[in-house]
Enzyme design. Structure first.
Site, PDB file in Angstrom:
ATOM      1  N   GLY A  10       0.795  -1.225   0.000  1.00  0.00           N
ATOM      2  CA  GLY A  10       0.000   0.000   0.000  1.00  0.00           C
ATOM      3  C   GLY A  10       0.829   1.278   0.000  1.00  0.00           C
ATOM      4  O   GLY A  10       0.390   2.300   0.536  1.00  0.00           O
ATOM      5  N   MET A  51      -4.582  -6.963  -6.708  1.00  0.00           N
ATOM      6  CA  MET A  51      -4.074  -7.979  -7.624  1.00  0.00           C
ATOM      7  C   MET A  51      -5.131  -9.028  -7.976  1.00  0.00           C
ATOM      8  O   MET A  51      -4.806 -10.192  -8.190  1.00  0.00           O
ATOM      9  CB  MET A  51      -2.814  -8.629  -7.034  1.00  0.00           C
ATOM     10  CG  MET A  51      -1.688  -7.631  -6.769  1.00  0.00           C
ATOM     11  SD  MET A  51      -1.241  -6.596  -8.194  1.00  0.00           S
ATOM     12  CE  MET A  51      -0.295  -7.764  -9.153  1.00  0.00           C
ATOM     13  N   ARG A  52      -6.382  -8.608  -8.073  1.00  0.00           N
ATOM     14  CA  ARG A  52      -7.431  -9.511  -8.520  1.00  0.00           C
ATOM     15  C   ARG A  52      -8.040  -8.968  -9.809  1.00  0.00           C
ATOM     16  O   ARG A  52      -8.172  -7.746  -9.947  1.00  0.00           O
ATOM     17  CB  ARG A  52      -8.532  -9.654  -7.463  1.00  0.00           C
ATOM     18  CG  ARG A  52      -8.055 -10.135  -6.110  1.00  0.00           C
ATOM     19  CD  ARG A  52      -9.195 -10.729  -5.306  1.00  0.00           C
ATOM     20  NE  ARG A  52      -9.802 -11.833  -6.020  1.00  0.00           N
ATOM     21  CZ  ARG A  52      -9.245 -13.047  -6.159  1.00  0.00           C
ATOM     22  NH1 ARG A  52      -8.095 -13.325  -5.585  1.00  0.00           N
ATOM     23  NH2 ARG A  52      -9.844 -13.982  -6.847  1.00  0.00           N
ATOM     24  N   ASN A  70      -7.421   2.226 -12.432  1.00  0.00           N
ATOM     25  CA  ASN A  70      -6.337   1.306 -12.063  1.00  0.00           C
ATOM     26  C   ASN A  70      -4.984   1.985 -12.281  1.00  0.00           C
ATOM     27  O   ASN A  70      -4.829   2.814 -13.179  1.00  0.00           O
ATOM     28  CB  ASN A  70      -6.415   0.047 -12.937  1.00  0.00           C
ATOM     29  CG  ASN A  70      -5.378  -0.995 -12.559  1.00  0.00           C
ATOM     30  OD1 ASN A  70      -5.135  -1.245 -11.372  1.00  0.00           O
ATOM     31  ND2 ASN A  70      -4.747  -1.592 -13.554  1.00  0.00           N
ATOM     32  N   HIS A 106      -1.224   0.860 -13.199  1.00  0.00           N
ATOM     33  CA  HIS A 106      -0.491  -0.322 -13.683  1.00  0.00           C
ATOM     34  C   HIS A 106       0.985   0.034 -13.862  1.00  0.00           C
ATOM     35  O   HIS A 106       1.313   1.086 -14.413  1.00  0.00           O
ATOM     36  CB  HIS A 106      -1.086  -0.817 -15.004  1.00  0.00           C
ATOM     37  CG  HIS A 106      -0.413  -2.054 -15.498  1.00  0.00           C
ATOM     38  ND1 HIS A 106      -0.688  -3.309 -14.978  1.00  0.00           N
ATOM     39  CD2 HIS A 106       0.570  -2.237 -16.406  1.00  0.00           C
ATOM     40  CE1 HIS A 106       0.083  -4.202 -15.561  1.00  0.00           C
ATOM     41  NE2 HIS A 106       0.862  -3.579 -16.436  1.00  0.00           N
ATOM     42  N   LYS A 149       7.408   2.786  -8.835  1.00  0.00           N
ATOM     43  CA  LYS A 149       6.512   3.248  -7.765  1.00  0.00           C
ATOM     44  C   LYS A 149       6.722   4.727  -7.470  1.00  0.00           C
ATOM     45  O   LYS A 149       5.767   5.458  -7.224  1.00  0.00           O
ATOM     46  CB  LYS A 149       6.709   2.428  -6.486  1.00  0.00           C
ATOM     47  CG  LYS A 149       6.008   1.075  -6.524  1.00  0.00           C
ATOM     48  CD  LYS A 149       6.051   0.418  -5.155  1.00  0.00           C
ATOM     49  CE  LYS A 149       5.529  -1.010  -5.206  1.00  0.00           C
ATOM     50  NZ  LYS A 149       5.408  -1.610  -3.890  1.00  0.00           N
ATOM     51  N   GLU A 189       4.810   6.477  -9.956  1.00  0.00           N
ATOM     52  CA  GLU A 189       3.366   6.332  -9.683  1.00  0.00           C
ATOM     53  C   GLU A 189       2.928   7.309  -8.609  1.00  0.00           C
ATOM     54  O   GLU A 189       1.858   7.912  -8.684  1.00  0.00           O
ATOM     55  CB  GLU A 189       3.060   4.906  -9.184  1.00  0.00           C
ATOM     56  CG  GLU A 189       3.197   3.835 -10.229  1.00  0.00           C
ATOM     57  CD  GLU A 189       2.885   2.453  -9.655  1.00  0.00           C
ATOM     58  OE1 GLU A 189       2.434   2.340  -8.503  1.00  0.00           O
ATOM     59  OE2 GLU A 189       3.111   1.466 -10.380  1.00  0.00           O
TER      60      GLU A 189
HETATM   61  C1  GAR Z   1       2.149  -0.832  -7.797  1.00  0.00           C
HETATM   62  O1  GAR Z   1       3.365  -0.761  -8.491  1.00  0.00           O
HETATM   63  C2  GAR Z   1       1.005  -0.957  -8.778  1.00  0.00           C
HETATM   64  O2  GAR Z   1       1.211  -0.284  -9.983  1.00  0.00           O
HETATM   65  C3  GAR Z   1       0.977  -2.431  -8.994  1.00  0.00           C
HETATM   66  O3  GAR Z   1       1.190  -2.991  -7.741  1.00  0.00           O
HETATM   67  C4  GAR Z   1       2.044  -2.124  -7.001  1.00  0.00           C
HETATM   68  C5  GAR Z   1       1.417  -1.913  -5.643  1.00  0.00           C
HETATM   69  O4  GAR Z   1       2.336  -1.375  -4.758  1.00  0.00           O
HETATM   70  N1  GAR Z   1      -0.270  -2.849  -9.557  1.00  0.00           N
HETATM   71  C6  GAR Z   1      -0.383  -3.877 -10.384  1.00  0.00           C
HETATM   72  O5  GAR Z   1       0.550  -4.580 -10.698  1.00  0.00           O
HETATM   73  C7  GAR Z   1      -1.777  -4.119 -10.880  1.00  0.00           C
HETATM   74  N2  GAR Z   1      -1.753  -5.091 -11.941  1.00  0.00           N
HETATM   75  P1  GAR Z   1       1.874  -0.841  -3.334  1.00  0.00           P
HETATM   76  O6  GAR Z   1       1.031  -1.936  -2.682  1.00  0.00           O
HETATM   77  O7  GAR Z   1       3.173  -0.594  -2.599  1.00  0.00           O
HETATM   78  O8  GAR Z   1       1.084   0.424  -3.558  1.00  0.00           O
END
Ligand code: GAR
Length: 235
Positions: free
Chosen positions: A40, A122-123, A139, A141, A203, A206
């Site tokens: 998270g 992740m679902r 979302n 990604h 990240k 992001e």
């Molecule tokens: C993030 O990098 C997000 O983009 C990815 O999971 C990570 C979550 O990190 N999402 C996916 O792969 C969706 N298919 P976090 O739990 O540290 O925020």
């Protein structure tokens, strides 16, 4: 410097029929449900961003499909209602998936959320879930879609040997990682990168991109030209 790209993409006729949320303001912020599965870090960035008085959205519930997701601790620290809704141990297969989703949908509805954000959830959602929230389901990604969709984006990027990756904020449609793109940011891929080092760099991107895109989206969803169906009662 990484670049931010915005725009419309229509991968299929499925991308029609997105219902816009209302346009919000700091005085009347859009209520978000944030779904997570893991640490998270994106959620933590979002909750910090929402402390800002000019922010036009607030998180009203955090839902995890994992009881031990670290992200639930971030929700606790910020005083945001949170719950975990794991797959049932009593049933299996499609029935189990649908039962878990239906509890997630109930929790979202009870929270009064107006927009659902998948922040490391992740679902894969069923078409039924998507159709209920289409246009109000976002979302994040960790690749430059349409390149490297799916659950192993960083592994796939490294296996391909490309020198650039990034992240994508997009609306969710009925297929996996194909919905209209709201924004992207690039990051370099280095020769010595591992999944961990690349994931960490993506990240960071992001965490800058996604609270900002959510701000712009919540204030004026229709400024994103993606072929909305607009319910005038929501405007
Ligand atoms: C993030 O990098 C997000 O983009 C990815 O999971 C990570 C979550 O990190 N999402 C996916 O792969 C969706 N298919 P976090 O739990 O540290 O925020």
């Amino acid at each position: 410097m990484p670049t931010i790209l915005r725009g419309a993409r229509f991968p299929s006729t499925m991308s029609r029929g997105f219902m816009a949320p209302r346009a919000s303001s700091p005085e009347n912020p859009l209520r978000l449900a944030v779904l997570i599965s893991g640490s998270g870090s994106g959620l933590a960035t979002l909750l910090k961003h929402q402390q800002n008085k000019s922010c036009a959205h607030k998180t009203v519930i955090v839902i995890s499909d994992k009881t031990d997701a670290g992200g639930l601790g971030h929700a606790e620290r910020y005083g945001v209602p949170n719950t975990s809704i794991p797959l049932s141990m009593r049933i299996s297969g499609l029935e189990r998936r649908i039962e878990q989703e239906s509890r997630v949908l109930d929790a979202i509805e009870e929270s009064g959320a107006e927009l659902v954000v998948l922040s490391g959830y992740m679902r894969i959602l069923t078409a039924d879930f998507v159709s209920r929230w289409k246009g109000r389901l976002i979302n994040i990604h960790p690749s430059l879609l349409p390149l490297f969709p799916g659950a192993h984006a960083h592994e796939d990027v490294l296996a391909e040997g490309v020198d650039e990756s990034g992240c994508t904020v997009h609306l969710v449609d009925e297929n996996v990682d194909t919905g209209p793109i709201l924004a992207q940011q690039t990051v370099p891929v280095h020769k010595e990168d591992t999944v961990d080092s690349l994931s960490e760099r993506v990240k960071k991107a992001e965490h800058v991109l996604y609270p900002d895109v959510l701000d712009r989206f919540c204030r004026n969803p229709l400024s994103f030209d993606i072929g909305w169906s607009v319910d005038i009662n929501q405007l």
